[in-house]
Scaffold this motif. Structure first.
Motif, mmCIF file in Angstrom:
data_model
loop_
_atom_site.group_PDB
_atom_site.id
_atom_site.type_symbol
_atom_site.label_atom_id
_atom_site.label_comp_id
_atom_site.label_asym_id
_atom_site.label_seq_id
_atom_site.Cartn_x
_atom_site.Cartn_y
_atom_site.Cartn_z
ATOM 1 N N CYS A 61 -27.182 -29.281 4.784
ATOM 2 C CA CYS A 61 -25.925 -28.601 4.491
ATOM 3 C C CYS A 61 -25.912 -27.224 5.146
ATOM 4 C CB CYS A 61 -25.720 -28.482 2.984
ATOM 5 S SG CYS A 61 -24.221 -27.617 2.530
ATOM 6 N N SER A 62 -27.005 -26.514 5.025
ATOM 7 C CA SER A 62 -27.112 -25.185 5.603
ATOM 8 C C SER A 62 -26.992 -25.249 7.124
ATOM 9 C CB SER A 62 -28.440 -24.549 5.193
ATOM 10 O OG SER A 62 -28.572 -23.292 5.775
ATOM 11 N N SER A 63 -27.628 -26.230 7.737
ATOM 12 C CA SER A 63 -27.568 -26.403 9.182
ATOM 13 C C SER A 63 -26.132 -26.695 9.621
ATOM 14 C CB SER A 63 -28.497 -27.539 9.602
ATOM 15 O OG SER A 63 -28.361 -27.794 10.975
ATOM 16 N N THR A 64 -25.426 -27.525 8.871
ATOM 17 C CA THR A 64 -24.039 -27.845 9.180
ATOM 18 C C THR A 64 -23.168 -26.605 9.085
ATOM 19 O OG1 THR A 64 -24.307 -30.114 8.405
ATOM 20 C CG2 THR A 64 -22.058 -29.258 8.510
ATOM 21 N N GLU A 65 -23.379 -25.796 8.060
ATOM 22 C CA GLU A 65 -22.594 -24.570 7.905
ATOM 23 C C GLU A 65 -22.859 -23.598 9.049
ATOM 24 O OE1 GLU A 65 -20.104 -24.004 5.915
ATOM 25 O OE2 GLU A 65 -20.400 -25.974 5.049
ATOM 26 N N ARG A 66 -24.103 -23.487 9.471
ATOM 27 C CA ARG A 66 -24.429 -22.613 10.606
ATOM 28 C C ARG A 66 -23.715 -23.099 11.865
ATOM 29 N NH1 ARG A 66 -29.748 -22.848 8.482
ATOM 30 N NH2 ARG A 66 -30.323 -24.284 10.138
ATOM 31 N N THR A 124 -27.694 -17.845 14.154
ATOM 32 C CA THR A 124 -26.625 -17.886 13.158
ATOM 33 C C THR A 124 -27.242 -17.946 11.775
ATOM 34 O OG1 THR A 124 -25.169 -19.051 14.693
ATOM 35 C CG2 THR A 124 -24.577 -19.152 12.373
ATOM 36 N N ALA A 125 -26.700 -17.119 10.878
ATOM 37 C CA ALA A 125 -27.150 -17.106 9.486
ATOM 38 C C ALA A 125 -25.920 -17.212 8.589
ATOM 39 C CB ALA A 125 -27.912 -15.825 9.176
ATOM 40 N N VAL A 126 -26.066 -17.977 7.501
ATOM 41 C CA VAL A 126 -24.975 -18.166 6.544
ATOM 42 C C VAL A 126 -25.482 -17.808 5.157
ATOM 43 C CG1 VAL A 126 -23.415 -19.850 5.473
ATOM 44 C CG2 VAL A 126 -23.902 -19.990 7.919
ATOM 45 N N TRP A 127 -24.690 -17.006 4.431
ATOM 46 C CA TRP A 127 -24.970 -16.651 3.048
ATOM 47 C C TRP A 127 -23.711 -16.952 2.251
ATOM 48 C CZ3 TRP A 127 -25.467 -13.186 7.123
ATOM 49 C CH2 TRP A 127 -26.762 -12.936 7.536
ATOM 50 N N GLY A 128 -23.647 -18.094 1.608
ATOM 51 C CA GLY A 128 -22.459 -18.461 0.837
ATOM 52 C C GLY A 128 -21.244 -18.564 1.730
ATOM 53 N N ASP A 129 -20.255 -17.691 1.503
ATOM 54 C CA ASP A 129 -19.020 -17.699 2.289
ATOM 55 C C ASP A 129 -19.039 -16.691 3.426
ATOM 56 O OD1 ASP A 129 -17.860 -19.726 0.802
ATOM 57 O OD2 ASP A 129 -16.887 -18.350 -0.586
ATOM 58 N N ALA A 184 -20.992 -15.304 7.104
ATOM 59 C CA ALA A 184 -21.861 -15.728 8.204
ATOM 60 C C ALA A 184 -21.955 -14.629 9.250
ATOM 61 C CB ALA A 184 -21.328 -17.007 8.850
ATOM 62 N N GLN A 185 -23.083 -14.621 9.940
ATOM 63 C CA GLN A 185 -23.314 -13.723 11.066
ATOM 64 C C GLN A 185 -23.766 -14.585 12.234
ATOM 65 O OE1 GLN A 185 -26.994 -11.456 11.214
ATOM 66 N NE2 GLN A 185 -25.825 -9.627 11.785
ATOM 67 N N VAL A 186 -23.058 -14.456 13.353
ATOM 68 C CA VAL A 186 -23.429 -15.168 14.568
ATOM 69 C C VAL A 186 -23.809 -14.112 15.598
ATOM 70 C CG1 VAL A 186 -22.690 -16.762 16.386
ATOM 71 C CG2 VAL A 186 -21.855 -17.073 14.041
ATOM 72 N N ARG A 187 -25.069 -14.127 15.962
ATOM 73 C CA ARG A 187 -25.532 -13.217 17.012
ATOM 74 C C ARG A 187 -25.369 -13.909 18.350
ATOM 75 N NH1 ARG A 187 -31.179 -10.820 16.087
ATOM 76 N NH2 ARG A 187 -31.567 -12.958 16.617
ATOM 77 N N LEU A 188 -24.669 -13.243 19.245
ATOM 78 C CA LEU A 188 -24.474 -13.732 20.602
ATOM 79 C C LEU A 188 -25.356 -12.903 21.531
ATOM 80 C CD1 LEU A 188 -20.578 -13.943 20.459
ATOM 81 C CD2 LEU A 188 -22.201 -15.800 20.082
ATOM 82 N N SER A 189 -25.482 -13.327 22.771
ATOM 83 C CA SER A 189 -26.350 -12.608 23.700
ATOM 84 C C SER A 189 -25.895 -11.176 23.946
ATOM 85 C CB SER A 189 -26.463 -13.374 25.020
ATOM 86 O OG SER A 189 -25.182 -13.631 25.560
ATOM 87 N N ARG A 190 -24.594 -10.884 23.791
ATOM 88 C CA ARG A 190 -24.105 -9.526 24.030
ATOM 89 C C ARG A 190 -23.239 -9.000 22.883
ATOM 90 N NH1 ARG A 190 -22.575 -12.319 28.689
ATOM 91 N NH2 ARG A 190 -20.420 -11.893 28.193
ATOM 92 N N ASP A 191 -23.286 -9.621 21.723
ATOM 93 C CA ASP A 191 -22.383 -9.250 20.638
ATOM 94 C C ASP A 191 -22.893 -9.830 19.328
ATOM 95 O OD1 ASP A 191 -20.148 -8.416 19.211
ATOM 96 O OD2 ASP A 191 -18.739 -9.680 20.280
ATOM 97 N N THR A 192 -22.340 -9.346 18.233
ATOM 98 C CA THR A 192 -22.574 -9.929 16.918
ATOM 99 C C THR A 192 -21.212 -10.129 16.273
ATOM 100 O OG1 THR A 192 -24.719 -8.850 16.686
ATOM 101 C CG2 THR A 192 -23.672 -9.626 14.666
ATOM 102 N N HIS A 209 -16.015 -15.101 7.660
ATOM 103 C CA HIS A 209 -15.853 -15.417 6.239
ATOM 104 C C HIS A 209 -15.245 -16.816 6.168
ATOM 105 C CE1 HIS A 209 -15.205 -14.719 1.952
ATOM 106 N NE2 HIS A 209 -14.062 -15.350 2.121
ATOM 107 N N ARG A 210 -15.708 -17.599 5.183
ATOM 108 C CA ARG A 210 -15.175 -18.953 5.012
ATOM 109 C C ARG A 210 -13.950 -18.888 4.105
ATOM 110 N NH1 ARG A 210 -19.307 -23.141 3.830
ATOM 111 N NH2 ARG A 210 -20.032 -21.416 2.584
#
Length: 113
Positions: free
Chosen positions: A4-9, A67-72, A74-82, A86-87
């Motif tokens: 489930c966590s992997s799917t959300e990420r 990518t990290a998800v905490w409940g609703d 999420a943080q997606v780190r990109l090569s040049r940005d973060t 929110h879900r």
């Protein structure tokens, strides 16, 4: 639980990728539709529409790194940005983009809620 966590990420990462795809393709309306409502409203100031304002920003983007998800949230780190998301009932929406880390201080973001 791990599946489930992997799917959300993956879903959060896809939302960030769609957002940056729209920005890269200069599709301002599409990019704004992928923003959290308060982030889109924040760009619609001084008579300028979100669709124009989002394209005026120099958002770096890049390839997904982590990518990290905490409940609703999420943080997606990109090569040049973060990117922060929110879900919502309709899915993941960007609430912060063009974000850079500042050590112990909160991230500084070009797009924010």
């Amino acid at each position: 639980m791990a599946g489930c966590s992997s799917t959300e990420r993956e879903t959060a990462e896809q939302a960030a990728t769609r957002f940056y795809g729209a920005v890269h393709d200069r599709q301002g309306e599409q990019a704004c539709s992928l923003l959290a409502p308060s982030a889109a409203e924040g760009l619609s100031t001084g008579g300028q529409r979100c669709a124009n304002a989002i394209l005026d920003l120099e958002l770096p983007g890049g390839q997904p790194v982590d990518t990290a998800v905490w409940g609703d949230e999420a943080q997606v780190r990109l090569s040049r940005d973060t990117v922060f998301l929110h879900r919502f009932p309709q899915g993941w929406l960007v609430r912060g983009a063009g974000c850079t880390a500042r050590g112990e201080l909160p991230y500084r973001c070009e797009v924010t809620t």
